[in-house]
Write a protein that holds these residues in place. Structure first.
Motif, short mmCIF file in Angstrom:
data_model
loop_
_atom_site.label_atom_id
_atom_site.label_comp_id
_atom_site.label_asym_id
_atom_site.label_seq_id
_atom_site.Cartn_x
_atom_site.Cartn_y
_atom_site.Cartn_z
N PRO A 1 13.57 0.26 -4.92
CA PRO A 1 12.40 -0.12 -4.12
C PRO A 1 11.14 -0.10 -4.98
O PRO A 1 11.08 0.59 -6.00
CB PRO A 1 12.35 0.96 -3.03
CG PRO A 1 13.02 2.14 -3.65
CD PRO A 1 14.09 1.59 -4.57
N VAL A 2 10.15 -0.87 -4.57
CA VAL A 2 8.84 -0.87 -5.23
C VAL A 2 7.87 -0.13 -4.32
O VAL A 2 7.40 -0.69 -3.31
CB VAL A 2 8.36 -2.31 -5.49
CG1 VAL A 2 7.01 -2.30 -6.21
CG2 VAL A 2 9.39 -3.08 -6.30
N PRO A 3 7.55 1.12 -4.63
CA PRO A 3 6.75 1.93 -3.70
C PRO A 3 5.38 1.34 -3.39
O PRO A 3 4.90 1.44 -2.26
CB PRO A 3 6.61 3.27 -4.43
CG PRO A 3 7.76 3.31 -5.38
CD PRO A 3 7.96 1.89 -5.81
N ASP A 4 4.72 0.76 -4.39
CA ASP A 4 3.36 0.28 -4.16
C ASP A 4 3.29 -1.21 -3.84
O ASP A 4 2.27 -1.85 -4.01
CB ASP A 4 2.46 0.60 -5.35
CG ASP A 4 2.93 -0.10 -6.63
OD1 ASP A 4 4.03 -0.67 -6.62
OD2 ASP A 4 2.17 -0.07 -7.62
N ALA A 5 4.42 -1.76 -3.35
CA ALA A 5 4.41 -3.16 -2.94
C ALA A 5 3.42 -3.38 -1.80
O ALA A 5 2.86 -4.47 -1.65
CB ALA A 5 5.81 -3.59 -2.50
N ALA A 6 3.20 -2.37 -1.00
CA ALA A 6 2.21 -2.43 0.07
C ALA A 6 1.62 -1.04 0.25
O ALA A 6 2.30 -0.03 0.02
CB ALA A 6 2.83 -2.93 1.37
N LEU A 7 0.38 -0.99 0.66
CA LEU A 7 -0.30 0.28 0.92
C LEU A 7 -0.78 0.30 2.36
O LEU A 7 -1.21 -0.71 2.91
CB LEU A 7 -1.50 0.46 -0.02
CG LEU A 7 -1.23 0.50 -1.52
CD1 LEU A 7 -2.55 0.68 -2.27
CD2 LEU A 7 -0.26 1.61 -1.88
N GLY A 8 -0.70 1.47 2.96
CA GLY A 8 -1.24 1.68 4.29
C GLY A 8 -2.30 2.74 4.24
O GLY A 8 -2.35 3.55 3.30
N VAL A 9 -3.17 2.76 5.23
CA VAL A 9 -4.23 3.76 5.28
C VAL A 9 -4.16 4.50 6.61
O VAL A 9 -3.91 3.91 7.66
CB VAL A 9 -5.62 3.12 5.06
CG1 VAL A 9 -5.92 2.07 6.12
CG2 VAL A 9 -6.73 4.18 5.04
N ALA A 10 -4.32 5.81 6.54
CA ALA A 10 -4.34 6.66 7.73
C ALA A 10 -5.68 7.39 7.78
O ALA A 10 -6.14 7.89 6.75
CB ALA A 10 -3.19 7.67 7.70
N VAL B 1 -1.55 5.62 1.46
CA VAL B 1 -0.19 6.00 1.10
C VAL B 1 0.60 4.75 0.74
O VAL B 1 0.31 3.65 1.22
CB VAL B 1 0.53 6.74 2.24
CG1 VAL B 1 -0.16 8.08 2.52
CG2 VAL B 1 0.57 5.90 3.51
N ASP B 2 1.60 4.93 -0.13
CA ASP B 2 2.48 3.81 -0.48
C ASP B 2 3.68 3.80 0.46
O ASP B 2 3.73 4.57 1.44
CB ASP B 2 2.89 3.87 -1.95
CG ASP B 2 3.69 5.13 -2.30
OD1 ASP B 2 4.26 5.77 -1.40
OD2 ASP B 2 3.75 5.46 -3.51
#
Length: 264
Positions: free
Chosen positions: A78-87, A100-101
């Motif tokens: 997997p590519v962890p930083d393919a997308a980022l989310g924010v909380a 977070v990744d």
């Protein structure tokens, strides 16, 4: 009863891709043949899903498996930083944001004191927007989604917050909609203790536990309930909640200590 969703080719492809992606995330470095064996999908189906996932940047080849005979299979990870989310956590004390990744690892953090006694929801919305903007600058990345944790109950049907005892300015507001309009992000709002329960289920004391409850004592008293491995929120969003017991205001009124108040 909930209407059945037709099993269209597009839906089946999406489900297969999700199954393959989750298998790769769980197994880490893995071959097409192993994914097929673990998921029960055919090798051609796995190959098609892998091509789509690789083109989307969600997985990548990482080498070949060692084998004594036959053709060596390509390994994928997997590519962890393919997308980022924010909380973003909205609390009486302040606003805290995390990027977070896809593996849940923290990429960036930001926090600031709360607006003193906000009189309107838009003031709290502005604090969330500042957090998101600051994190965008820090990461120089686009975010895939935004999750906001707040006190009170988020009604699933209309997105209205109610029983927000510790931050009265949010009472009756469509907090998620206001934030989405300002940030341009798909925004989900959850009760803060409910999010804590999901965190315990994923990484804490709730792992491998089907039924448990969380009781949270902070500026207020809240709770969350997980039954059969699922967070219980109910039709109005308040299931499993003891509702607001405003400890901060009670302490201010009595002038005593937290320890003394809890003994009463």
């Amino acid at each position: 009863a909930r209407a059945a969703v037709p099993a269209t080719p597009g839906l089946l492809r999406e489900l297969n891709e999700r199954t393959v992606l989750e298998s790769i995330r769980r197994l880490r470095s893995v071959s097409r043949a192993e994914v097929a064996r673990r998921t029960g999908l055919s090798k051609p189906t796995v190959s098609l899903a892998l091509r789509t996932l690789e083109a989307s940047g969600l997985v990548r080849p990482v080498g070949t498996e060692s084998t004594r005979r036959g053709r060596a299979g390509v390994l994928y990870e997997p590519v962890p930083d393919a997308a980022l989310g924010v909380a973003v956590e909205v609390a009486v004390e302040g606003v805290r944001g995390l990027v977070v990744d896809l593996e849940g690892s923290t990429v960036a953090e930001w926090e600031a004191p709360a607006v003193p006694s906000p009189q309107a929801a838009v003031q709290v919305v502005a604090s969330v927007v500042r957090a998101v903007d600051a994190l965008r600058v820090a990461t120089r990345r686009r975010f895939a989604a935004l999750v906001v944790g707040t006190p009170g109950v988020h009604a699933p049907r209309n997105g209205v917050l109610h029983r927000v005892g510790t931050i009265p300015a949010l009472e009756g507001s469509e907090f998620g909609r206001l934030i989405a309009e300002r940030t341009g992000l798909t925004t989900t709002v959850h009760n803060d203790v409910d999010l804590g329960a999901l965190g315990e289920q994923a990484e804490g004391q709730g792992r491998d536990v089907e039924d448990f409850a969380v009781l949270w004592s902070g500026s207020g008293l809240g709770s969350a309930l997980v039954l059969g491995g699922e967070l219980v929120v109910g039709h109005t969003g308040g299931a499993g909640e003891v509702f607001d017991v405003p400890l901060a205001r009670a302490l201010a009124a009595t002038g005593g200590s937290a320890q003394g108040f809890m003994r009463q």
